[in-house]
Write an enzyme that holds these catalytic residues in place. Structure first.
Site, PDB file in Angstrom:
ATOM      1  N   ASP A  73     -19.866  -9.078 108.840  1.00  0.00           N
ATOM      2  CA  ASP A  73     -20.706  -8.846 108.033  1.00  0.00           C
ATOM      3  C   ASP A  73     -20.405  -6.798 107.786  1.00  0.00           C
ATOM      4  O   ASP A  73     -20.658  -6.054 106.083  1.00  0.00           O
ATOM      5  CB  ASP A  73     -21.568  -8.709 108.363  1.00  0.00           C
ATOM      6  CG  ASP A  73     -22.178  -9.807 108.016  1.00  0.00           C
ATOM      7  OD1 ASP A  73     -21.714 -10.556 107.899  1.00  0.00           O
ATOM      8  OD2 ASP A  73     -23.791 -10.327 107.481  1.00  0.00           O
ATOM      9  N   GLU A  79     -25.775  -7.593 101.759  1.00  0.00           N
ATOM     10  CA  GLU A  79     -27.055  -6.860 102.872  1.00  0.00           C
ATOM     11  C   GLU A  79     -26.768  -5.927 101.929  1.00  0.00           C
ATOM     12  O   GLU A  79     -25.876  -5.057 102.131  1.00  0.00           O
ATOM     13  CB  GLU A  79     -26.635  -6.980 104.341  1.00  0.00           C
ATOM     14  CG  GLU A  79     -26.413  -8.675 105.024  1.00  0.00           C
ATOM     15  CD  GLU A  79     -25.507  -8.796 106.210  1.00  0.00           C
ATOM     16  OE1 GLU A  79     -26.225  -9.675 106.995  1.00  0.00           O
ATOM     17  OE2 GLU A  79     -25.158  -7.435 106.798  1.00  0.00           O
ATOM     18  N   SER A 119     -29.209  -6.363 106.772  1.00  0.00           N
ATOM     19  CA  SER A 119     -28.644  -6.278 108.083  1.00  0.00           C
ATOM     20  C   SER A 119     -29.684  -6.085 108.877  1.00  0.00           C
ATOM     21  O   SER A 119     -30.193  -5.288 108.623  1.00  0.00           O
ATOM     22  CB  SER A 119     -27.411  -5.258 108.260  1.00  0.00           C
ATOM     23  OG  SER A 119     -27.082  -5.240 109.130  1.00  0.00           O
ATOM     24  N   CYS A 166     -21.226 -14.128 115.567  1.00  0.00           N
ATOM     25  CA  CYS A 166     -21.384 -13.089 114.865  1.00  0.00           C
ATOM     26  C   CYS A 166     -22.003 -14.213 113.762  1.00  0.00           C
ATOM     27  O   CYS A 166     -22.168 -15.017 113.505  1.00  0.00           O
ATOM     28  CB  CYS A 166     -20.104 -12.120 113.793  1.00  0.00           C
ATOM     29  SG  CYS A 166     -19.796 -11.593 115.503  1.00  0.00           S
ATOM     30  N   ASP A 167     -22.875 -12.967 112.513  1.00  0.00           N
ATOM     31  CA  ASP A 167     -23.987 -13.690 111.980  1.00  0.00           C
ATOM     32  C   ASP A 167     -24.419 -14.902 111.726  1.00  0.00           C
ATOM     33  O   ASP A 167     -24.599 -16.094 111.071  1.00  0.00           O
ATOM     34  CB  ASP A 167     -23.956 -12.717 110.340  1.00  0.00           C
ATOM     35  CG  ASP A 167     -23.696 -10.896 111.131  1.00  0.00           C
ATOM     36  OD1 ASP A 167     -24.396 -10.305 112.144  1.00  0.00           O
ATOM     37  OD2 ASP A 167     -24.258 -10.147 110.283  1.00  0.00           O
ATOM     38  N   LYS A 168     -22.943 -15.431 110.428  1.00  0.00           N
ATOM     39  CA  LYS A 168     -23.332 -16.454 109.389  1.00  0.00           C
ATOM     40  C   LYS A 168     -22.632 -17.839 110.145  1.00  0.00           C
ATOM     41  O   LYS A 168     -22.857 -19.244 110.294  1.00  0.00           O
ATOM     42  CB  LYS A 168     -22.326 -16.789 108.733  1.00  0.00           C
ATOM     43  CG  LYS A 168     -23.175 -15.187 107.446  1.00  0.00           C
ATOM     44  CD  LYS A 168     -24.370 -15.150 107.527  1.00  0.00           C
ATOM     45  CE  LYS A 168     -25.066 -13.553 106.865  1.00  0.00           C
ATOM     46  NZ  LYS A 168     -24.246 -12.859 107.262  1.00  0.00           N
TER      47      LYS A 168
END
Length: 554
Positions: A78, A442, A468, A119-121
Site C-alpha cells: 500500500d 486510501e 491508511s 501486509c494489508d489485503k
C-alpha cells in the site's frame, strides 16, 4: 482425508502419476497434505522475509507428520501504491487473494492450510478464503518492522509521509526529508505502527486464528521463525481434531475481535475487513454495533500514529494476549471460545501479563473510557462513516467548518500543498468510494500533508474513500452511500458548513432538509471513470463501504 480424492484408489492412478512427477514419495502421499499459502514477493517490504517463514512452516508440518505443499498469493504494498493509480489496485486484491486461494485449495484437495500473509489485503483476503473453505487452517504472519530512529526519536512510515507535508510547508529542510527517507523503514516487516497490516495480524490473534505473538513479534526476530515452526506443527492437531475456521470464527469471536480492535486503536480499515470476513463465515456483522462496543470498551493503547509507541513496544509489553487479559477484568470478552491452539481463549491468556502499563494502559487508567474507533452517521452519511477516534486530538473531537470540495484525491492534495486549505476547513474528497474510484483509494497523502503542514489540529477531512492506518486526525472515511451512487456526500457544495461531532457519533452538513431534497432533484451524477479489465468487473460487483465493500453477484 480430503486429499484421498487425489491419491487413493485405482481411479486416482493418474493423479498419483502427477504427484510422482512432483517428486512426492509414497510415504509423503500417505500423510495429510497441508497447503501453505505463501504471500512472498520481492516488492512488499513486509513480504520479503516470507520465504524464511514458509520454510519454517514446512519444517513444522513435516516434523508433525504432514506433507507441506506451497502455493502463492499475490500482494500489493500500500505504501508503494499510495498517491497514484496503483492505489486503485490495493483493496481490490483482497477478493483476488480470497478467490485464488479457494480455487487452489479446492482443486488440489488439501487437508489443511497454513496461511502466511503480512501486509494489508493478504490477511483479510486469506481469512475470507479460509472462512469460505472451512477446512482446518492456521495463520502465521511475517511480523512487523522495527521502528526507525530520526534524531534520536522512534519514527515510522507515517512520519515519512508527514515529513513530505512539512517540507512542502517549509517547516523542515530537504536534508531533513532525506534523513527521514533513509531511516524510517530500517528492516523488513509490516510498517511499524498500528496500521492496517498490524491491526489485522493482531485481530487474527483475537479471532483465534493465529498463535500468540502472531501480530507483534518483530519480523527480524528469530522468535518469529520459531513461531512459524509451531504453526506448522499446530495445523496437524487441527487436522486431527477437525477444528475448522467456522468453529473458531463464530459471531462471539467477531465480537471479541471488535472489542480488541477498540482497545488497541486499530486502523479504520478493520471496519471494512471484519464485516467482509464475517460475511464469508456466515456471520452478519452490522457496524452499528461498533459504537455499542466502543461505549463500554476502554482504549488501552496509543501506538503510532496515535502515540509514540510502536509494535515492538506492544510485543515487549505482553502483546495482544496482555491486552485481552486486561479486557477480561471488565468481562468484555467471550473467553470460552475454541481457538487454533486447540484451547479456549481463557486457557490461552491465563498466563498473560501486562509488562508495561504505559504501552498497555490498565483498564483502571485507560487513554479514554471509550474505544479507538467510532462510526458516525448523519445527513452526509446515512449509512455511516468511520473515524479512528484514538488518533484525533481533543480540540478536533467536535468541529464545524466550511466545506472545501474535491472530486478526486489529486485535486485535494494540490490544494493542500498549494496553501489553499486553512485552519477551520473541512476537506471533502468524493468519488473515491468502492465504485467511484473504483477501488476505494486510501487518503494517506492528503491526511499526511494536512498533519505535516501543521493543520492536523484545525482541519477535518471526510471522504467516501478510506484511510491508511497511518492516517491521524479528524479523518472520516467510508462515508456511505458513496457519491458515485448518489449518496448525500455528492450534494455538498463549496462553503457549506459541516459539523463533525465524534462524541455524539454524528456527521452533518448544516443545511435544511428542504435544501438537501432540492439538490437531490437537480443532481446529475458524474460520468463513470473509464476503466478496463479487473477494475471494470470489480466496479460492477462491489457493494458499499458500510457493508465491507464485499462483492455480490447481481
Amino acid at each position: 482425508m480430503r486429499s484421498d480424492s487425489i491419491k487413493t484408489g485405482a481411479q486416482q492412478a493418474p493423479h498419483r502419476s502427477l504427484l510422482n512427477a512432483l517428486g512426492y514419495t509414497e510415504e509423503e502421499r500417505r500423510r495429510p497434505m497441508i497447503g501453505i499459502v505463501s504471500s512472498y514477493n520481492e516488492i512488499v517490504p513486509g513480504h520479503m522475509n516470507l520465504d524464511k517463514i514458509v520454510d519454517a512452516v514446512k519444517m513444522g508440518v513435516a516434523m508433525a507428520g504432514g506433507t507441506p505443499v506451497v502455493f502463492p498469493a499475490i500482494a500489493v504494498c500500500d505504501g508503494i501504491a499510495m498517491g497514484h493509480v496503483g492505489m486503485k489496485y490495493s483493496l481490490v486484491t483482497r477478493d483476488l487473494i480470497a478467490d485464488s486461494t479457494e480455487c487452489m485449495a479446492m482443486a488440489h484437495g488439501f487437508d489443511g492450510l497454513v496461511c502466511v500473509p503480512n501486509c494489508d489485503k493478504n490477511v483479510p483476503g486469506l481469512l475470507m478464503a479460509t472462512a469460505r473453505l472451512n477446512i482446518p487452517t492456521i495463520f502465521v504472519s511475517g511480523g512487523p518492522m522495527l521502528a526507525g530512529r530520526v534524531k534520536g526519536e522512534k519514527r515510522s512510515l507515517s512520519s515519512m509521509f508527514e515529513a513530505v507535508g512539512a517540507h512542502a510547508a517549509g517547516k523542515i529542510t530537504y536534508e531533513d526529508l532525506c534523513e527521514f527517507e533513509e531511516k524510517v523503514c530500517p528492516t523488513c516487516g509490516s510498517c511499524s505502527g498500528m496500521y492496517t497490516a498490524n491491526s489485522m495480524n493482531c485481530l487474527t490473534e483475537a479471532l483465534g486464528m493465529g498463535l500468540k505473538g502472531n501480530g507483534t513479534i518483530p519480523a527480524v526476530y528469530s522468535e518469529r521463525i520459531r513461531l512459524a515452526k509451531h504453526a506448522g506443527m499446530q495445523i496437524m492437531e487441527l487436522v486431527e481434531k477437525d477444528i475448522k475456521p467456522r468453529d473458531i470464527m463464530t459471531e462471539k469471536a467477531f465480537m471479541n475481535a471488535l472489542t480488541v480492535d477498540m482497545a488497541l486503536g486499530c486502523s479504520t480499515n478493520s471496519m471494512l475487513h471484519l464485516p467482509a470476513i464475517a460475511h464469508e463465515a456466515g456471520v452478519e456483522l452490522n457496524l452499528d454495533i461498533a459504537n455499542e462496543l466502543s461505549a463500554k470498551t476502554p482504549n488501552l493503547c496509543h501506538l503510532a500514529p496515535a502515540g509514540p509507541t510502536y509494535m515492538e513496544d506492544l510485543n515487549e509489553a505482553g502483546g495482544v494476549y496482555a491486552v485481552m487479559k486486561e479486557l477480561t477484568k471488565l468481562g468484555l470478552l467471550h473467553t470460552d471460545l475454541i481457538t487454533c491452539t486447540g484451547k479456549t481463549i481463557a486457557e490461552n491468556i491465563e498466563h498473560a501479563y501486562n509488562l508495561n502499563p504505559e504501552v498497555i494502559r490498565p483498564v483502571e487508567n485507560p487513554y479514554s473510557a471509550t474505544g479507538g474507533i467510532a462510526v458516525l452517521k448523519g445527513n452526509i452519511a446515512p449509512d455511516g462513516g468511520v473515524v479512528k477516534r484514538s488518533a484525533v486530538v481533543p480540540e478536533m473531537m467536535v468541529h464545524t467548518g466550511p466545506a472545501r470540495v474535491f472530486d478526486c484525491e489529486e485535486d485535494a492534495i494540490d490544494a493542500i500543498k498549494g496553501g489553499k486549505i486553512v485552519a477551520g476547513d473541512v476537506v471533502v474528497i468524493r468519488y473515491e468510494g468502492p465504485k467511484g474510484g473504483p477501488g476505494m483509494r486510501e487518503m494517506l497523502n492528503p491526511t499526511s500533508a494536512i498533519a505535516g503542514m501543521g493543520l492536523g489540529s484545525s482541519v477535518a477531512l471526510i471522504t467516501d474513500g478510506r484511510f491508511s492506518g497511518a492516517s491521524r486526525g479528524a479523518s472520516i472515511g467510508h462515508v456511505s452511500p458513496e457519491a458515485a451512487v448518489g449518496g448525500p456526500i455528492a450534494l455538498i457544495e463549496e462553503g457549506d458548513m459541516i459539523c463533525v461531532d465524534i462524541p455524539a457519533n454524528t456527521l452533518n452538513v448544516l443545511i435544511s432538509d428542504e435544501e438537501m431534497e432540492a439538490r437531490r432533484k437537480n443532481f446529475v451524477p458524474k460520468p463513470e471513470k473509464e476503466v478496463t479489465g479487473y477494475l471494470k468487473r470489480y466496479r460492477s460487483l462491489v457493494t458499499s463501504g458500510n457493508k465491507g465493500a464485499i462483492l455480490e453477484v447481481k
